[in-house]
Design a protein around this motif. Structure first.
Motif, mmCIF file in Angstrom:
data_model
loop_
_atom_site.group_PDB
_atom_site.id
_atom_site.type_symbol
_atom_site.label_atom_id
_atom_site.label_comp_id
_atom_site.label_asym_id
_atom_site.label_seq_id
_atom_site.Cartn_x
_atom_site.Cartn_y
_atom_site.Cartn_z
ATOM 1 N N GLY A 1 48.816 158.423 -18.024
ATOM 2 C CA GLY A 1 48.924 157.707 -19.290
ATOM 3 C C GLY A 1 47.605 157.157 -19.809
ATOM 4 O O GLY A 1 47.564 156.539 -20.869
ATOM 5 N N GLU A 2 46.526 157.395 -19.099
ATOM 6 C CA GLU A 2 45.217 156.889 -19.522
ATOM 7 C C GLU A 2 44.633 157.782 -20.615
ATOM 8 O O GLU A 2 44.649 158.999 -20.507
ATOM 9 C CB GLU A 2 44.268 156.868 -18.324
ATOM 10 N N ALA A 3 44.127 157.158 -21.676
ATOM 11 C CA ALA A 3 43.461 157.879 -22.755
ATOM 12 C C ALA A 3 42.082 158.319 -22.268
ATOM 13 O O ALA A 3 41.349 157.527 -21.675
ATOM 14 C CB ALA A 3 43.336 156.988 -23.988
ATOM 15 N N LEU A 4 41.743 159.575 -22.531
ATOM 16 C CA LEU A 4 40.481 160.139 -22.062
ATOM 17 C C LEU A 4 39.698 160.745 -23.218
ATOM 18 O O LEU A 4 40.266 161.159 -24.225
ATOM 19 C CB LEU A 4 40.750 161.230 -21.013
ATOM 20 N N LYS A 5 38.391 160.780 -23.038
ATOM 21 C CA LYS A 5 37.506 161.438 -24.004
ATOM 22 C C LYS A 5 36.642 162.420 -23.243
ATOM 23 O O LYS A 5 36.536 162.363 -22.013
ATOM 24 C CB LYS A 5 36.633 160.416 -24.726
ATOM 25 N N LYS B 1 37.263 157.895 -19.177
ATOM 26 C CA LYS B 1 38.111 156.923 -19.867
ATOM 27 C C LYS B 1 37.647 156.685 -21.298
ATOM 28 O O LYS B 1 36.465 156.519 -21.564
ATOM 29 C CB LYS B 1 38.099 155.590 -19.126
ATOM 30 N N ALA B 2 38.609 156.650 -22.219
ATOM 31 C CA ALA B 2 38.335 156.311 -23.615
ATOM 32 C C ALA B 2 38.664 154.835 -23.815
ATOM 33 O O ALA B 2 39.625 154.315 -23.250
ATOM 34 C CB ALA B 2 39.185 157.167 -24.545
ATOM 35 N N SER B 3 37.858 154.159 -24.611
ATOM 36 C CA SER B 3 38.129 152.752 -24.936
ATOM 37 C C SER B 3 37.446 152.405 -26.249
ATOM 38 O O SER B 3 36.629 153.177 -26.756
ATOM 39 C CB SER B 3 37.652 151.820 -23.814
ATOM 40 N N GLY B 4 37.781 151.254 -26.790
ATOM 41 C CA GLY B 4 37.160 150.782 -28.026
ATOM 42 C C GLY B 4 37.418 151.716 -29.187
ATOM 43 O O GLY B 4 38.557 152.005 -29.533
ATOM 44 N N THR B 5 36.339 152.224 -29.778
ATOM 45 C CA THR B 5 36.453 153.095 -30.947
ATOM 46 C C THR B 5 36.403 154.580 -30.583
ATOM 47 O O THR B 5 36.290 155.423 -31.461
ATOM 48 C CB THR B 5 35.341 152.771 -31.968
ATOM 49 N N ASP B 6 36.522 154.887 -29.288
ATOM 50 C CA ASP B 6 36.583 156.288 -28.861
ATOM 51 C C ASP B 6 37.902 156.900 -29.332
ATOM 52 O O ASP B 6 38.959 156.301 -29.133
ATOM 53 C CB ASP B 6 36.550 156.418 -27.332
#
Length: 129
Positions: A29-33, A41-46
């Motif tokens: 379930g972790e958002a990735l870039k 890991k994707a975070s912030g404005t990614d």
């Protein structure tokens, strides 16, 4: 955790096996870039390119689904909006630092809210990227 909630097509998304960035752990379930051709890991404005759907495999790859415009993901708010601010359908928020939730920050938002159940931390929202 970003869980596939709804798709506007009748297909099951294929699982792709991506190479991870060095020395990183992943959660379902972790958002990735993508960074240099590897997932991280994707975070912030990614804007996430993938969502993790399983643990690291024996060959070191990570099973993922590729994020598409027609996909909506259920997740939770990491924090309540600031006093005097209300999130609504159409608001765009940023990703939390854990890559598993969204924030109530709209500046630079990348996750568009398509449904929202409340305005407090832990409330369920559905977003698209």
């Amino acid at each position: 955790m970003f869980m596939l909630s709804r798709m506007k097509v009748g297909l099951t998304p294929p699982i792709v096996y991506m190479q991870p960035a060095a020395d990183e752990t992943f959660a379902v379930g972790e958002a990735l870039k993508l960074a240099s051709g590897k997932v991280t890991k994707a975070s912030g404005t990614d804007v996430p390119s993938h969502v993790c759907v399983g643990g690291i495999q024996k060959d070191g790859s990570v099973p993922c689904v590729e994020v598409q415009k027609y996909m909506e993901f259920g997740t939770t708010l990491a924090a309540a909006p600031a006093s005097g601010t209300t999130l609504a359908v159409g608001s765009k928020v940023t990703l939390h630092t854990d890559g598993m939730q969204v924030t109530a920050t709209t500046t630079g938002g990348v996750a568009e809210i398509t449904s929202i159940e409340g305005q407090t931390a832990g409330d369920v929202v559905t977003v698209k990227f």
